[in-house]
Design an enzyme around this catalytic site. Structure first.
Site, PDB file in Angstrom:
ATOM      1  N   LYS A 179      76.062  20.621  97.461  1.00 34.52           N
ATOM      2  CA  LYS A 179      76.282  19.474  98.808  1.00 34.52           C
ATOM      3  C   LYS A 179      76.026  20.333 100.106  1.00 34.52           C
ATOM      4  O   LYS A 179      75.581  20.008 100.900  1.00 34.52           O
ATOM      5  CB  LYS A 179      77.225  18.495  98.671  1.00 34.52           C
ATOM      6  CG  LYS A 179      77.089  17.606  97.290  1.00 34.52           C
ATOM      7  CD  LYS A 179      77.992  16.545  97.231  1.00 34.52           C
ATOM      8  CE  LYS A 179      78.075  15.899  95.957  1.00 34.52           C
ATOM      9  NZ  LYS A 179      76.666  15.207  95.476  1.00 34.52           N
TER      10      LYS A 179
ATOM     11  N   ASN B  83      78.676   7.165 100.465  1.00 35.88           N
ATOM     12  CA  ASN B  83      77.686   6.369  99.939  1.00 35.88           C
ATOM     13  C   ASN B  83      78.303   5.197  99.513  1.00 35.88           C
ATOM     14  O   ASN B  83      79.661   5.197  99.415  1.00 35.88           O
ATOM     15  CB  ASN B  83      76.680   6.972  98.624  1.00 35.88           C
ATOM     16  CG  ASN B  83      77.226   7.460  97.619  1.00 35.88           C
ATOM     17  OD1 ASN B  83      78.624   6.845  97.160  1.00 35.88           O
ATOM     18  ND2 ASN B  83      76.840   8.245  96.868  1.00 35.88           N
TER      19      ASN B  83
ATOM     20  N   GLY C  97      69.325   1.053 102.791  1.00 35.27           N
ATOM     21  CA  GLY C  97      69.446   1.555 104.048  1.00 35.27           C
ATOM     22  C   GLY C  97      70.710   2.348 104.432  1.00 35.27           C
ATOM     23  O   GLY C  97      71.563   2.648 103.467  1.00 35.27           O
TER      24      GLY C  97
ATOM     25  N   ASP D 155      72.686  14.401 100.935  1.00 31.77           N
ATOM     26  CA  ASP D 155      72.607  15.484 101.747  1.00 31.77           C
ATOM     27  C   ASP D 155      71.752  15.844 102.807  1.00 31.77           C
ATOM     28  O   ASP D 155      71.904  16.287 104.007  1.00 31.77           O
ATOM     29  CB  ASP D 155      72.562  17.009 100.849  1.00 31.77           C
ATOM     30  CG  ASP D 155      73.558  16.892  99.647  1.00 31.77           C
ATOM     31  OD1 ASP D 155      74.613  16.413 100.034  1.00 31.77           O
ATOM     32  OD2 ASP D 155      73.288  17.316  98.679  1.00 31.77           O
TER      33      ASP D 155
ATOM     34  N   SER E  83      63.843  20.508  99.081  1.00 29.21           N
ATOM     35  CA  SER E  83      63.248  19.424  99.494  1.00 29.21           C
ATOM     36  C   SER E  83      63.481  19.066 101.057  1.00 29.21           C
ATOM     37  O   SER E  83      62.791  17.963 101.658  1.00 29.21           O
ATOM     38  CB  SER E  83      63.560  18.158  98.509  1.00 29.21           C
ATOM     39  OG  SER E  83      65.125  17.807  99.038  1.00 29.21           O
TER      40      SER E  83
HETATM   41  O1  RIB Z   1      74.246  16.242  96.215  1.00 27.98           O
HETATM   42  C1  RIB Z   1      73.401  16.914  95.226  1.00 27.98           C
HETATM   43  C2  RIB Z   1      74.138  18.263  94.834  1.00 27.98           C
HETATM   44  O2  RIB Z   1      75.177  17.971  93.982  1.00 27.98           O
HETATM   45  C3  RIB Z   1      73.111  18.790  93.882  1.00 27.98           C
HETATM   46  O3  RIB Z   1      72.421  20.003  94.672  1.00 27.98           O
HETATM   47  C4  RIB Z   1      74.368  19.544  93.056  1.00 27.98           C
HETATM   48  O4  RIB Z   1      74.456  21.058  93.285  1.00 27.98           O
HETATM   49  C5  RIB Z   1      75.362  19.040  93.398  1.00 27.98           C
HETATM   50  O5  RIB Z   1      76.416  19.829  94.082  1.00 27.98           O
END
Ligand code: RIB
Length: 311
Positions: free
Chosen positions: A40, A185, A226, A253, A292
């Site tokens: 994250k 979230n 949203g 993230d 991404s």
């Molecule tokens: O939020 C997604 C992330 O949570 C992933 O990339 C994984 O590594 C976990 O930490």
């Protein structure tokens, strides 16, 4: 260029894709396995970096095979590793991710490993960069003492402190006191406040609990519905953008990295939420978590298309 600092997790994602996910005791034939940079903390810093910020992550990893994947990512992205400790004796953090190809949703087991060595002392060693930062960003994939130290430095230098309380862990409520922006979230909002978040009234009630803990601004991300924001006086709701999602890992993230960039740049709250929403929307149309994350020009183009605005 806005500057963002904070401790964050360095993790390698081991992701398997399958037409449907197995239940306990079942074996399912999958289609693909991929290794890639994740965590994250690192995902959020990558999102902020590509969104136009100068980022410094305070992290800890091994020098093992997984560590090399992260090293290559930081070199490719030209992101600072000034505060990344590389320890030959440590095991790099990892995450086992299962993706259901029917709906792009995931299930994740995260193994913190070296990330648990991000201590208060390592955060304090980066103090000079808190003094010149425009925003401070962290999550719950390092240590609670690192988060406390981060909040203290953000407050010492009067910098906006964004806390993404993910994943849910049992932390002292005191940790939330004085946080400028908390960004759970809906699941995390319920876990921290006890309020099941379905309707806008629920968002309001969960936010009230965060206010009682001493948070100043509450941002609750609601997935495909949203994002809801309130500071107790003003409320803002920004709907999600409809896209064809292929992998949602790291969407939160992306939102946080985009949001931190927008706050660091001083955008008004609605604009900041739109900027973050666009960052997340693009990320789910691509594979991987850190890989991404969209670039600033892509976010700005979507901002104009969806909201008719340029920051
Ligand atoms: O939020 C997604 C992330 O949570 C992933 O990339 C994984 O590594 C976990 O930490």
């Amino acid at each position: 260029m806005a500057k963002i600092i904070g401790p964050g997790s360095l993790i390698v994602d081991v992701t398997g894709f399958a037409p449907h996910l197995p239940v306990a005791g079942e074996t399912t034939k999958g289609s693909t396995l991929r290794f890639g940079p994740g965590g994250k903390g690192s995902n959020q810093m990558t999102a902020a970096h590509r969104a136009g910020s100068q980022v410094k992550i305070i992290g800890y990893r091994g020098n093992d095979v997984l560590g090399q994947i992260l090293k290559a990512h930081y070199e490719r992205e030209q992101m600072s590793e000034e505060y990344v400790t590389v320890d030959d004796a440590a095991e790099t953090g990892s995450a086992l991710i299962e993706i259901d190809e029917s709906d792009a949703q995931n299930r994740i087991i995260v193994i913190f490993a070296a990330n648990e060595q991000v201590t208060e002392a390592r955060v304090l060693a980066a103090e000079k960069d808190f003094a010149t930062a425009d925003a401070v960003l962290t999550q719950f994939e390092t240590t609670t003492e690192a988060v406390f130290a981060t909040k203290a430095l953000a407050q010492k230098y009067g910098k906006p402190f964004i806390l993404n309380p993910a994943p849910f862990i049992d932390v002292p409520k005191e940790l939330f006191r004085g946080v400028d922006y908390v960004t759970p979230n809906e699941t995390e909002a319920e876990q921290f406040t006890g309020v099941a978040v379905v309707t806008q009234d629920d968002c309001r009630a969960a936010a009230q609990k965060f206010f009682e803990m001493g948070v100043k601004n509450v941002v609750i991300t609601l997935g495909v519905r949203g994002v809801y924001y309130t500071n107790g006086k003003e409320e803002v709701f920004v709907p999600a953008i409809k896209v064809k999602a292929i992998e949602t890992t790291g969407a939160g993230d992306a939102f946080n990295g985009g949001f931190a960039t927008a706050i660091a740049e001083g955008m008004p709250i609605e604009r900041a939420l739109q900027f973050a929403t666009c960052t997340a929307a693009i990320s789910v149309t691509r594979l991987g978590s850190s890989p991404s994350m969209p670039y600033r020009h892509e976010i700005l183009a979507l901002m104009e298309k969806e909201f008719g605005v340029k920051p």
